[in-house]
Design a protein around this motif. Structure first.
Motif, PDB file in Angstrom:
ATOM      1  N   ALA B 487       0.822  -1.209   0.000  1.00 16.15           N
ATOM      2  CA  ALA B 487       0.000   0.000   0.000  1.00 16.15           C
ATOM      3  C   ALA B 487       0.858   1.261   0.000  1.00 16.15           C
ATOM      4  O   ALA B 487       0.348   2.359  -0.147  1.00 16.15           O
ATOM      5  CB  ALA B 487      -0.930  -0.016   1.215  1.00 16.15           C
ATOM      6  N   SER B 488       2.191   1.120   0.181  1.00 13.50           N
ATOM      7  CA  SER B 488       3.056   2.302   0.262  1.00 13.50           C
ATOM      8  C   SER B 488       3.887   2.523  -0.998  1.00 13.50           C
ATOM      9  O   SER B 488       4.657   3.468  -1.061  1.00 13.50           O
ATOM     10  CB  SER B 488       4.009   2.181   1.453  1.00 13.50           C
ATOM     11  OG  SER B 488       3.283   1.919   2.611  1.00 13.50           O
ATOM     12  N   VAL B 489       3.780   1.623  -1.953  1.00 12.72           N
ATOM     13  CA  VAL B 489       4.513   1.801  -3.209  1.00 12.72           C
ATOM     14  C   VAL B 489       3.504   1.958  -4.343  1.00 12.72           C
ATOM     15  O   VAL B 489       2.365   1.511  -4.216  1.00 12.72           O
ATOM     16  CB  VAL B 489       5.438   0.587  -3.498  1.00 12.72           C
ATOM     17  CG1 VAL B 489       6.586   0.556  -2.522  1.00 12.72           C
ATOM     18  CG2 VAL B 489       4.654  -0.713  -3.473  1.00 12.72           C
ATOM     19  N   PRO B 490       3.860   2.541  -5.471  1.00  8.78           N
ATOM     20  CA  PRO B 490       5.147   3.192  -5.744  1.00  8.78           C
ATOM     21  C   PRO B 490       5.170   4.622  -5.211  1.00  8.78           C
ATOM     22  O   PRO B 490       4.164   5.305  -5.190  1.00  8.78           O
ATOM     23  CB  PRO B 490       5.176   3.186  -7.277  1.00  8.78           C
ATOM     24  CG  PRO B 490       3.723   3.278  -7.660  1.00  8.78           C
ATOM     25  CD  PRO B 490       2.935   2.586  -6.606  1.00  8.78           C
ATOM     26  N   TYR B 491       6.359   5.038  -4.756  1.00 12.75           N
ATOM     27  CA  TYR B 491       6.549   6.414  -4.328  1.00 12.75           C
ATOM     28  C   TYR B 491       6.490   7.344  -5.535  1.00 12.75           C
ATOM     29  O   TYR B 491       7.008   7.035  -6.594  1.00 12.75           O
ATOM     30  CB  TYR B 491       7.931   6.555  -3.675  1.00 12.75           C
ATOM     31  CG  TYR B 491       7.881   6.509  -2.169  1.00 12.75           C
ATOM     32  CD1 TYR B 491       7.226   5.454  -1.526  1.00 12.75           C
ATOM     33  CD2 TYR B 491       8.467   7.515  -1.402  1.00 12.75           C
ATOM     34  CE1 TYR B 491       7.176   5.407  -0.150  1.00 12.75           C
ATOM     35  CE2 TYR B 491       8.414   7.473  -0.021  1.00 12.75           C
ATOM     36  CZ  TYR B 491       7.771   6.424   0.604  1.00 12.75           C
ATOM     37  OH  TYR B 491       7.718   6.383   1.954  1.00 12.75           O
ATOM     38  N   SER B 492       5.833   8.446  -5.392  1.00  7.15           N
ATOM     39  CA  SER B 492       5.931   9.443  -6.468  1.00  7.15           C
ATOM     40  C   SER B 492       6.329  10.778  -5.841  1.00  7.15           C
ATOM     41  O   SER B 492       5.795  11.163  -4.805  1.00  7.15           O
ATOM     42  CB  SER B 492       4.582   9.575  -7.201  1.00  7.15           C
ATOM     43  OG  SER B 492       3.565   9.876  -6.286  1.00  7.15           O
ATOM     44  N   ASN B 493       7.285  11.434  -6.445  1.00  3.77           N
ATOM     45  CA  ASN B 493       7.849  12.687  -5.917  1.00  3.77           C
ATOM     46  C   ASN B 493       8.260  12.554  -4.456  1.00  3.77           C
ATOM     47  O   ASN B 493       8.022  13.446  -3.648  1.00  3.77           O
ATOM     48  CB  ASN B 493       6.839  13.843  -6.041  1.00  3.77           C
ATOM     49  CG  ASN B 493       6.353  13.989  -7.461  1.00  3.77           C
ATOM     50  OD1 ASN B 493       7.103  13.712  -8.408  1.00  3.77           O
ATOM     51  ND2 ASN B 493       5.101  14.393  -7.615  1.00  3.77           N
ATOM     52  N   GLY B 494       8.836  11.404  -4.124  1.00  8.08           N
ATOM     53  CA  GLY B 494       9.368  11.233  -2.784  1.00  8.08           C
ATOM     54  C   GLY B 494       8.341  11.023  -1.692  1.00  8.08           C
ATOM     55  O   GLY B 494       8.682  11.018  -0.524  1.00  8.08           O
ATOM     56  N   SER B 495       7.075  10.869  -2.059  1.00  8.83           N
ATOM     57  CA  SER B 495       6.108  10.599  -0.990  1.00  8.83           C
ATOM     58  C   SER B 495       5.229   9.406  -1.382  1.00  8.83           C
ATOM     59  O   SER B 495       5.050   9.123  -2.569  1.00  8.83           O
ATOM     60  CB  SER B 495       5.236  11.829  -0.746  1.00  8.83           C
ATOM     61  OG  SER B 495       4.566  12.170  -1.934  1.00  8.83           O
ATOM     62  N   PRO B 496       4.723   8.709  -0.376  1.00  8.14           N
ATOM     63  CA  PRO B 496       3.920   7.516  -0.665  1.00  8.14           C
ATOM     64  C   PRO B 496       2.647   7.881  -1.427  1.00  8.14           C
ATOM     65  O   PRO B 496       2.150   9.009  -1.309  1.00  8.14           O
ATOM     66  CB  PRO B 496       3.601   6.952   0.721  1.00  8.14           C
ATOM     67  CG  PRO B 496       3.831   8.064   1.678  1.00  8.14           C
ATOM     68  CD  PRO B 496       4.859   8.954   1.062  1.00  8.14           C
ATOM     69  N   PRO B 497       2.133   6.954  -2.194  1.00  8.17           N
ATOM     70  CA  PRO B 497       0.957   7.240  -3.018  1.00  8.17           C
ATOM     71  C   PRO B 497      -0.316   7.262  -2.191  1.00  8.17           C
ATOM     72  O   PRO B 497      -0.322   6.807  -1.049  1.00  8.17           O
ATOM     73  CB  PRO B 497       0.942   6.063  -3.980  1.00  8.17           C
ATOM     74  CG  PRO B 497       1.516   4.938  -3.186  1.00  8.17           C
ATOM     75  CD  PRO B 497       2.547   5.552  -2.288  1.00  8.17           C
ATOM     76  N   ASP B 498      -1.362   7.793  -2.773  1.00  3.85           N
ATOM     77  CA  ASP B 498      -2.696   7.603  -2.229  1.00  3.85           C
ATOM     78  C   ASP B 498      -2.945   6.106  -2.228  1.00  3.85           C
ATOM     79  O   ASP B 498      -2.540   5.424  -3.167  1.00  3.85           O
ATOM     80  CB  ASP B 498      -3.715   8.260  -3.180  1.00  3.85           C
ATOM     81  CG  ASP B 498      -4.388   9.429  -2.495  1.00  3.85           C
ATOM     82  OD1 ASP B 498      -3.839   9.916  -1.481  1.00  3.85           O
ATOM     83  OD2 ASP B 498      -5.450   9.845  -2.990  1.00  3.85           O
ATOM     84  N   ILE B 499      -3.637   5.620  -1.222  1.00  6.68           N
ATOM     85  CA  ILE B 499      -3.793   4.169  -1.164  1.00  6.68           C
ATOM     86  C   ILE B 499      -4.458   3.617  -2.419  1.00  6.68           C
ATOM     87  O   ILE B 499      -4.134   2.545  -2.916  1.00  6.68           O
ATOM     88  CB  ILE B 499      -4.550   3.751   0.109  1.00  6.68           C
ATOM     89  CG1 ILE B 499      -4.723   2.232   0.153  1.00  6.68           C
ATOM     90  CG2 ILE B 499      -5.916   4.375   0.198  1.00  6.68           C
ATOM     91  CD1 ILE B 499      -4.195   1.633   1.381  1.00  6.68           C
ATOM     92  N   GLY B 500      -5.346   4.405  -3.003  1.00  8.08           N
ATOM     93  CA  GLY B 500      -6.029   3.958  -4.217  1.00  8.08           C
ATOM     94  C   GLY B 500      -5.075   3.783  -5.391  1.00  8.08           C
ATOM     95  O   GLY B 500      -5.324   2.977  -6.284  1.00  8.08           O
TER      96      GLY B 500
END
Ligand SMILES: Nc1nc2c(ncn2[C@@H]2O[C@H](COP(=O)(O)OP(=O)(O)O)[C@@H](O)[C@H]2O)c(=O)[nH]1
Ligand SMILES: [Mg+2]
Lengths: 84, 623
Positions: B487-500
């Motif tokens: 639920a924490s990948v992929p990172y985008s712009n250094g922050s975790p994604p929305d869970i969706g």
């Protein structure tokens, strides 16, 4: 020939023969139904065909089908209560 | 002769490798566990025998001379011809063929002194294993209270092994037991015992020994008779049974709530502290959202599980459960199952895995398969957290029968009933078609009624807590951590994604169309996948997902669910869990027990279809 099913509640009989295959007979004997042991009928369980028997001071229930293959000799009340 | 003596002469160093193992054995219900608890106190642990999930209890004690002894509480046996997996384990340990335990250096055979003539037969059978054995005549208090007596010194001479008359319940007579463990008890000269595998001869010998020892059996208990008159009454018996069941389920909700609130508050508070103390990092997210949120939401259900097992413990220890089984026999019979299937099915309320193992008691191969097939439909304790969460979220509590029965307990009761009914109908279908067979003898011992002791009940609850928390700390924790990463990948712009948008989210959305007809969304879909590991994992998964979604202090999971699901979809989900085989350990054990993939696949498919169709129907009806 009388079997455990013929035993009325309150009456006592002595097991004489187990009409089962070897493995089942061993199991019955391990649970106490050894030829020579006195068994008394305690009560019939409602709903269904179980009866409660007492032998060697403990109680066990059997289905009618199982009880009907345990051959017994009826005992008069006066015969005393020692077993084997 | 006695290796207990040898050990005394040359005290072994207390290293783990050569600890002495002493096995406690005897028939069911003679007080083995009470005796074991009396000796070991809290220094015991429950473990599983590898590969099979029959619980093994080992406790260690230290003797005054510094020796350490491991005691094992073995499952009950009625003789040398094991039929069930339990009995087989006891035999393996005593024979020294167990893979996990060394051959015991000594054994303690417990006999119920109130039915000595029936029990003495086990003495030659156990002595035949060639291990120094102490024969314990237990229940001395009950024997004396009902006017019975026995001369244990004569028994000792007659059997040629040391004998102790004890009351495990009161703790009297235990000095001799300690002496035996220490090896300071000199055994009597050995005697000629009856040859084995001739039960009539063994029984005859038992009669003689009892007579020689002037054994007076106790008077039958009068109030025991009276209780049977009530519990086995044509109308009163079934009514009482029903009342007991209703009381159990009602208290799962009413009694447990304050305790659950406490546990929940504890978890929230400790999570809050952690959040304040820890620096912001990935690890903090894992710890708070993943572990505290996920595992925590499962641990909350510990009180409810304990209440269920408290009641089961009272019913079992008091001797009532056997009467309930007698009353239930008729229904078992009407679905074509033999009586022996009842006990495995009864144990499936805890977990289907040991129940499926216990199905080995059922000699008739076809009945055994039917029992294995229906066992996972019985409501196991892993379903309880799922049921409890959804019921608390979607069913408002209203009294139905005053304070005795509320809506929530009724729904829970209904779910247990639905599972039981499905099991019965399935058995009937199998037994009247592919698994038709002839009946087998049916024997059900009715143990004496006894007042359950606080001590033994607390040990039971302790065991249950350990098992539950261990699961939470292993299977559930691993599943939760894996989910958290997905639920924490992929990172985008250094922050975790929305869970969706996360990997977990896209998996959930991919299968969403499959569960949509049941009114369920992609979040629940993720839970349905993770809960294949173990049913209660879905609670942890939903806890993690909803916790991560809101970022802030996770809102009560119940509120979040209420916002996200409709009433109909909640019912659909409940029914899905009632029927689906969401448990890989069960699949694995069925494969092993049936020796192939045919049965587990058939079972998995059958249960999935049942679950899906009833969920579909529920969603259509309740919307
Ligand atoms: N009166 C009396 N009851 C006992 C004694 N030991 C055990 N019990 C009771 O017998 C029942 C069965 O005991 P348990 O330890 O579970 O037997 P197990 O099946 O052999 O492990 C429980 O209700 C115990 O409280 C004893 O020495 N005296
Ligand atoms: Mg026990």
């Amino acid at each position: 020939m009388e079997t455990l099913t013929d035993l009325a509640p309150g009456k006592t009989a002595v097991v004489t023969e187990l009409r089962f295959g070897d493995a089942d007979a061993v199991r019955l004997m391990e649970f106490g139904f050894v030829p020579g042991v006195s068994v008394s009928c305690q009560r019939r369980v409602p709903m269904g065909d179980l009866s409660v028997y007492q032998l060697d001071g403990f109680q066990i229930t059997l289905r009618r089908e199982t009880a009907s293959r345990i051959v017994v000799r009826m005992r008069a009340e006066a015969e005393g209560s020692d077993h084997v | 002769m006695s290796s207990a003596h040898a050990a005394h002469a040359a005290p072994a160093p207390a290293s783990l490798a050569d600890r002495r193992v002493v096995a406690i054995c005897g028939a069911p219900n003679v007080g083995k566990s009470t005796f074991f608890n009396r000796l070991t106190g809290l220094r015991q642990k429950v473990a599983n025998y590898p590969g099979i999930t029959v619980e093994k209890r080992i406790g260690s004690i230290e003797l005054p001379d510094g020796q350490a002894v491991d005691l094992i509480d073995l499952p009950g046996i009625v003789g040398l011809h094991p039929r069930s997996e339990d009995e087989r384990i006891s035999m393996d340990v005593l024979r020294g063929t167990s893979k996990t335990l060394p051959k015991p250096s000594a054994a303690i055979l417990l006999l119920d002194s109130t039915t000595l003539e029936a029990q003495l037969r086990l003495v030659p059978e156990i002595l035949g294993f060639g291990v120094p054995t102490l024969v314990v005549l237990n229940m001395a208090d009950d024997l004396a209270a009902r006017g019975g007596s026995v001369d244990e010194a004569v028994i000792e001479k007659q059997v040629g092994a040391p004998v102790a008359l004890v009351s495990a319940r009161l703790g009297t007579g235990m000095e001799r037991v300690r002496d035996f463990l220490q090896g300071t008890l000199s055994p009597p000269p050995p005697v000629q015992l009856p040859v084995l595998n001739n039960i009539p001869a063994e029984r005859q010998w038992a009669g003689t020994v009892a007579r020689e020892a002037s054994y007076h059996p106790p008077e039958p208990s009068l109030w025991g008779r009276r209780l049977d008159t009530i519990f086995l009454h044509p109308v009163g018996g079934p009514l009482f049974f029903l009342a007991v069941v209703v009381a159990v389920f009602q208290s799962i909700f009413t009694l447990a709530v304050p305790m659950m609130d406490t546990v929940e508050a504890l978890i929230a508070t400790s999570g809050g502290w952690l959040g304040a103390v820890l620096p912001d990092s990935i690890l903090k997210g894992l710890l708070l959202d993943g572990i505290w949120g996920g595992v925590g939401s499962v641990v909350i259900f510990l009180p409810q599980i304990l209440i269920l097992f408290l009641f089961v413990g009272i019913l079992e220890d008091s001797g009532y459960l056997a009467r309930a089984a007698a009353i239930a026999d008729r229904s078992m019979r009407s679905v074509g199952l033999e009586g022996r299937s009842f006990i495995p099915l009864l144990s499936a309320y805890a977990c289907a895995v040991p129940a499926i193992m216990a199905a080995r008691t059922v000699e008739n191969q076809r009945d055994r398969l039917a029992t294995i097939f229906i066992a996972p439909l019985t409501t196991c304790s892993a379903r309880l957290p799922v049921y409890a969460l959804l019921i608390a979220a979607f069913i408002p509590e209203r009294p139905i029968l005053g304070p005795f029965l509320g809506t929530r307990a009724t729904v829970l009761l209904g779910l247990y009933a639905v599972g039981f009914l499905a099991a019965c109908l399935t058995a009937f279908a199998l037994k009247s078609t592919v698994l038709k067979s002839k009946p087998m003898p049916f024997m059900l011992p009715l143990p004496a009624y006894r007042l359950p002791t606080l001590r033994s009940l607390s040990y039971r609850l302790l065991d249950r807590s350990k098992i539950f928390l261990r699961r939470a700390g292993t299977v559930i924790m691993v599943a939760t951590i894996v989910l958290w990463f997905l639920a924490s990948v992929p990172y985008s712009n250094g922050s975790p994604p929305d869970i969706g948008d996360s990997l977990a989210g896209s998996i959930g959305k991919t299968i969403e169309p499959l569960v949509e007809p049941l009114g369920l969304n992609w979040k629940v879909a993720i839970g349905l996948i993770t809960s294949l590991a173990a049913r209660e994992v879905i609670v942890g998964t939903l806890g993690t997902i909803y916790g991560m979604e809101t970022d802030e202090d996770s809102p009560a999971l119940q509120d979040a669910l209420r916002k996200d699901l409709s009433f109909g979809s909640a019912i659909a989900l409940l029914l899905y869990f009632a029927f689906a085989m969401q448990c890989m350990s069960t699949v694995a054990i069925v494969r092993r027990e049936t020796g192939g993939w045919r049965w587990p696949i058939a079972q998995f498919a059958y249960m999935l279809i049942l679950a899906y169709v009833s969920g579909l129907a529920a969603y259509r009806i309740f919307g």
